[in-house]
Scaffold this active site. Structure first.
Site, PDB file in Angstrom:
ATOM      1  N   ARG A  17      32.888  55.197  28.535  1.00  0.00           N
ATOM      2  CA  ARG A  17      33.216  55.727  29.703  1.00  0.00           C
ATOM      3  C   ARG A  17      34.592  56.733  29.369  1.00  0.00           C
ATOM      4  O   ARG A  17      34.816  57.570  29.892  1.00  0.00           O
ATOM      5  CB  ARG A  17      33.219  55.265  30.978  1.00  0.00           C
ATOM      6  CG  ARG A  17      31.808  54.819  31.418  1.00  0.00           C
ATOM      7  CD  ARG A  17      32.149  54.044  32.818  1.00  0.00           C
ATOM      8  NE  ARG A  17      32.413  54.861  33.751  1.00  0.00           N
ATOM      9  CZ  ARG A  17      31.646  55.689  34.556  1.00  0.00           C
ATOM     10  NH1 ARG A  17      30.566  55.956  34.218  1.00  0.00           N
ATOM     11  NH2 ARG A  17      32.362  56.438  35.524  1.00  0.00           N
ATOM     12  N   ASP A  19      38.319  59.903  38.951  1.00  0.00           N
ATOM     13  CA  ASP A  19      38.448  58.475  39.122  1.00  0.00           C
ATOM     14  C   ASP A  19      39.990  58.232  38.907  1.00  0.00           C
ATOM     15  O   ASP A  19      40.308  57.330  39.605  1.00  0.00           O
ATOM     16  CB  ASP A  19      37.796  57.931  37.928  1.00  0.00           C
ATOM     17  CG  ASP A  19      36.100  57.755  38.300  1.00  0.00           C
ATOM     18  OD1 ASP A  19      35.826  58.241  39.339  1.00  0.00           O
ATOM     19  OD2 ASP A  19      35.480  57.275  37.183  1.00  0.00           O
ATOM     20  N   PRO A  35      34.616  33.019  27.935  1.00  0.00           N
ATOM     21  CA  PRO A  35      35.332  32.610  29.096  1.00  0.00           C
ATOM     22  C   PRO A  35      37.118  32.321  28.624  1.00  0.00           C
ATOM     23  O   PRO A  35      37.573  32.162  29.867  1.00  0.00           O
ATOM     24  CB  PRO A  35      34.600  31.476  29.808  1.00  0.00           C
ATOM     25  CG  PRO A  35      33.359  31.401  28.946  1.00  0.00           C
ATOM     26  CD  PRO A  35      33.428  31.930  27.664  1.00  0.00           C
ATOM     27  N   GLU A  43      26.873  26.010  23.455  1.00  0.00           N
ATOM     28  CA  GLU A  43      28.066  25.593  24.053  1.00  0.00           C
ATOM     29  C   GLU A  43      29.171  26.512  23.430  1.00  0.00           C
ATOM     30  O   GLU A  43      30.379  26.583  23.966  1.00  0.00           O
ATOM     31  CB  GLU A  43      28.264  24.275  23.604  1.00  0.00           C
ATOM     32  CG  GLU A  43      27.228  23.251  24.104  1.00  0.00           C
ATOM     33  CD  GLU A  43      26.902  23.323  25.665  1.00  0.00           C
ATOM     34  OE1 GLU A  43      27.647  23.230  26.491  1.00  0.00           O
ATOM     35  OE2 GLU A  43      25.565  23.571  25.829  1.00  0.00           O
TER      36      GLU A  43
HETATM   37  N1  4HQ Z   1      30.075  32.947  27.740  1.00  0.00           N
HETATM   38  N2  4HQ Z   1      32.867  36.314  29.478  1.00  0.00           N
HETATM   39  C1  4HQ Z   1      29.497  33.061  25.464  1.00  0.00           C
HETATM   40  C2  4HQ Z   1      30.424  33.554  28.873  1.00  0.00           C
HETATM   41  C3  4HQ Z   1      31.601  34.792  28.967  1.00  0.00           C
HETATM   42  C4  4HQ Z   1      32.028  35.489  30.168  1.00  0.00           C
HETATM   43  C5  4HQ Z   1      29.341  31.655  28.024  1.00  0.00           C
HETATM   44  C6  4HQ Z   1      30.197  33.895  26.345  1.00  0.00           C
HETATM   45  C7  4HQ Z   1      28.661  31.172  26.506  1.00  0.00           C
HETATM   46  C8  4HQ Z   1      28.810  31.000  24.295  1.00  0.00           C
HETATM   47  N3  4HQ Z   1      31.775  35.406  27.862  1.00  0.00           N
HETATM   48  N4  4HQ Z   1      29.501  31.560  25.416  1.00  0.00           N
HETATM   49  N5  4HQ Z   1      32.201  34.974  31.168  1.00  0.00           N
HETATM   50  O1  4HQ Z   1      30.494  33.297  30.116  1.00  0.00           O
HETATM   51  O2  4HQ Z   1      32.665  36.535  28.406  1.00  0.00           O
END
Ligand code: 4HQ
Length: 254
Positions: free
Chosen positions: A157, A172, A92, A119
């Site tokens: 794609r 597209d 994230p 985590e």
């Molecule tokens: N993760 N976009 C991996 C995500 C995530 C996201 C949460 C990735 C937990 C360990 N990854 N960790 N949103 O939520 O790519």
């Protein structure tokens, strides 16, 4: 194109890689995906991949050494002299994936996708063996496996020959930057709702104009932020003015 994936849940990928468009791309040899078990790069009896966080606070952190061994083992060029894969950590904290990022990923050679769990992954993995962090959106998942599948599907794609004429990447790209127009198929009436007359008129120019207008209408109503970057001509801009006026009339109606 070759994509390698590193995960503690390799079994999640098999049905995905065997099914539908991605499955056919793999079958045709247009896409090669190799999924590796992170635990194959551990060195202890229990094949452990996580440990308690320094500083406390609960949860577990993926330990760096197996990741670093995995990337050093898998992340070299496919043959001497070739470019090594781009090493991407799904997280994230990463750059948000959008269609522009997908095209860039697809055009830059092979990928090595790292899927964390718990985590997250010890920061020193990112610092030493990761080229880029990528996020598929601002929400928290339990692991990077679904994001990796999202990357594989979106990137595949873009590989020439993967999307057939019917699914047309060209069509597209004509509607690039806009939301799609509505789609209808049989039966002609559903719950009292009829198919728009123009779609059964046989007038292909009129149908194209209708689809363009409905794409503009949907984008204006649902994702007006997209309009700034969408390639629009003068006719589109006039249509948008008209649609905005129409929406305003409706808002002020009663
Ligand atoms: N993760 N976009 C991996 C995500 C995530 C996201 C949460 C990735 C937990 C360990 N990854 N960790 N949103 O939520 O790519």
């Amino acid at each position: 194109m070759r994509v390698q994936v590193v995960t503690i849940f390799p079994e999640l990928f098999a049905p995905f890689l065997a099914t539908s468009l991605v499955g056919r791309a793999v079958e045709k040899g247009l896409l090669e995906v190799a999924v590796h078990d992170l635990r194959d790069f551990t060195e202890d009896r229990h094949r452990s991949a996580d440990d308690e966080p320094y500083g406390g606070g609960g949860g577990m952190v993926m330990t760096a050494p197996p990741w670093i061994r995995a990337v050093r083992t898998l992340g070299g060029p496919r043959e001497p002299g070739a470019a090594p894969p781009r090493r991407v950590l799904l997280s994230p904290q990463g750059r948000r994936l959008d269609e522009a990022a997908v095209r860039e990923l697809a055009s830059r050679g092979d990928l090595l996708l790292l899927c964390g769990r718990y985590e997250g992954v010890d920061e020193r993995v990112r610092r030493t063996v990761v080229d880029e962090e990528l996020s598929i959106g601002d929400y928290v998942l339990s692991g990077g496996e679904l994001p990796a599948m999202v990357v594989v599907e979106a990137v595949s794609r873009q590989i020439p020959g993967v999307v057939g004429l019917a699914g047309s990447v060209e069509r597209d790209s004509f509607r690039e930057g806009l939301l799609d127009h509505p789609h209808y198929t049989r039966p002609p009436v559903v719950e009292g709702l009829a198919v728009p007359e123009v779609l059964v008129s046989g007038d292909h120019a009129a149908i194209e104009r209708w689809r363009r207008r409905e794409a503009l209408r949907a984008t204006l109503a649902k994702r007006p932020d997209l309009l700034a970057a969408a390639p629009l001509d003068d006719a589109d801009r006039r249509e948008l003015e008209r649609l905005a006026g129409e929406a305003e009339d409706e808002a002020g109606e009663d």
